[in-house]
Design an enzyme around this catalytic site. Structure first.
Site, short mmCIF file in Angstrom:
data_model
loop_
_atom_site.label_atom_id
_atom_site.label_comp_id
_atom_site.label_asym_id
_atom_site.label_seq_id
_atom_site.Cartn_x
_atom_site.Cartn_y
_atom_site.Cartn_z
N ASP A 7 0.86 -1.18 0.00
CA ASP A 7 0.00 0.00 0.00
C ASP A 7 0.91 1.24 0.00
O ASP A 7 2.10 1.14 0.33
CB ASP A 7 -0.87 -0.07 1.27
CG ASP A 7 -1.60 1.22 1.56
OD1 ASP A 7 -2.46 1.58 0.75
OD2 ASP A 7 -1.28 1.88 2.57
N ASP A 171 -1.95 -0.67 5.96
CA ASP A 171 -2.14 0.06 7.22
C ASP A 171 -3.60 0.30 7.60
O ASP A 171 -3.92 0.44 8.78
CB ASP A 171 -1.43 1.43 7.18
CG ASP A 171 -2.14 2.42 6.25
OD1 ASP A 171 -2.41 2.05 5.10
OD2 ASP A 171 -2.43 3.55 6.70
O1 LIG Z 1 -6.09 7.07 -1.55
C1 LIG Z 1 -6.10 7.06 -0.31
O2 LIG Z 1 -7.01 7.59 0.35
C2 LIG Z 1 -5.04 6.34 0.47
O3 LIG Z 1 -4.17 5.65 -0.36
P1 LIG Z 1 -3.59 4.22 0.03
O4 LIG Z 1 -4.57 3.22 -0.45
O5 LIG Z 1 -2.27 4.18 -0.72
O6 LIG Z 1 -3.39 4.18 1.51
MG LIG Z 2 -2.83 3.23 3.26
#
Ligand SMILES: O=C(O)COP(=O)(O)O
Ligand SMILES: [Mg+2]
EC number: 3.1.3.18
Length: 232
Positions: A7, A171
């Site tokens: 992520d 996360d």
């Molecule tokens: O786009 C978002 O709100 C967060 O991005 P992520 O999925 O990389 O944590």
């Molecule tokens: Mg994230």
């Protein structure tokens, strides 16, 4: 082939409230690519943003963008149903939130800030056959029930990797469906409690430093209870 999917916001960054990347995490992931792993990114961000990031970071295991709705590996695929962008103005007006500058580059998963979900928003989405979630960075609205899970499953099958050979690192609650699709689930130490419950490995360190901690252990062969074929 062995694959690590990471992520971006809150996981590759310094913390869960900043966009600044943890450069040591990038270094560690580049290092593990040299030992034969592929590294891909899985995020709620738009495809153009992630494609640039992926190129400049030098990763090679594909991209899942728009919370699972857009997948890239050698070619671009739209995995979810498109969303009507008139919803942006309606959602902004009703809930006093601001649509992301990335919404113009998106097909299927629209984002709004601040990232705080209310019961009224959930009711609004349900009434329109939409799904709504928060990443801690933004509220996401789409027609996809499985979120990142659909895109991750699609990417894994494109690459021809078996689930048992895939490690996922995340996360937030938007990573739950993503982690359900991989063989070994890593959650950074400052991740949300409901995500940590799923984890095979919870890092002691937060966000990007947690990625460094895990990848270094993986390189050293220090992780117990390993995943098939991943050498751990
Ligand atoms: O786009 C978002 O709100 C967060 O991005 P992520 O999925 O990389 O944590
Ligand atoms: Mg994230």
């Amino acid at each position: 082939m062995r694959l690590i999917l990471v992520d971006v916001d809150g996981t590759l960054t310094l913390d869960r409230d900043t966009y600044l990347l943890e450069l040591d995490a990038i270094k560690a992931l580049r290092e593990i690519q040299k030992s034969g792993f592929k590294v891909g990114i899985v995020s709620g961000n738009s495809y153009p943003v992630l494609r640039a990031l992926y190129t400049y970071l030098g990763f090679n295991g594909g991209i899942v963008a728009e919370n699972g709705c857009v997948v890239y590996y050698e070619k671009l695929y739209e995995v979810c149903e498109k969303i009507n962008k008139d919803l942006i103005a309606e959602f902004e007006r009703l809930f006093n939130v601001k649509g992301s500058w990335q919404n113009v580059y998106k097909c299927c998963d629209l984002t709004f800030t601040p990232p705080y979900l209310t019961n009224e928003m959930v009711k609004w989405a349900k009434g329109r056959g939409l799904y709504i979630r928060t990443s801690g960075y933004a509220i996401h609205v789409s027609k996809s029930k499985k979120g990142k899970g659909d895109g991750v499953r699609f990417l894994i099958s494109l690459l021809g990797v078996s689930k048992g050979d895939v490690i996922g690192i995340g996360d937030s609650s938007t990573d739950i469906e993503f982690l359900e699709e991989v063989g070994f689930k890593v959650v950074v130490g400052n991740g949300e409690e409901e995500v940590k419950k799923l984890g095979n490995y919870i890092t002691r360190e937060k966000s990007g430093k947690g990625v460094v901690e895990f990848v270094n252990k993986l390189i050293k062969g220090d992780i117990d209870g390993g995943i098939r074929g991943a050498g751990i």
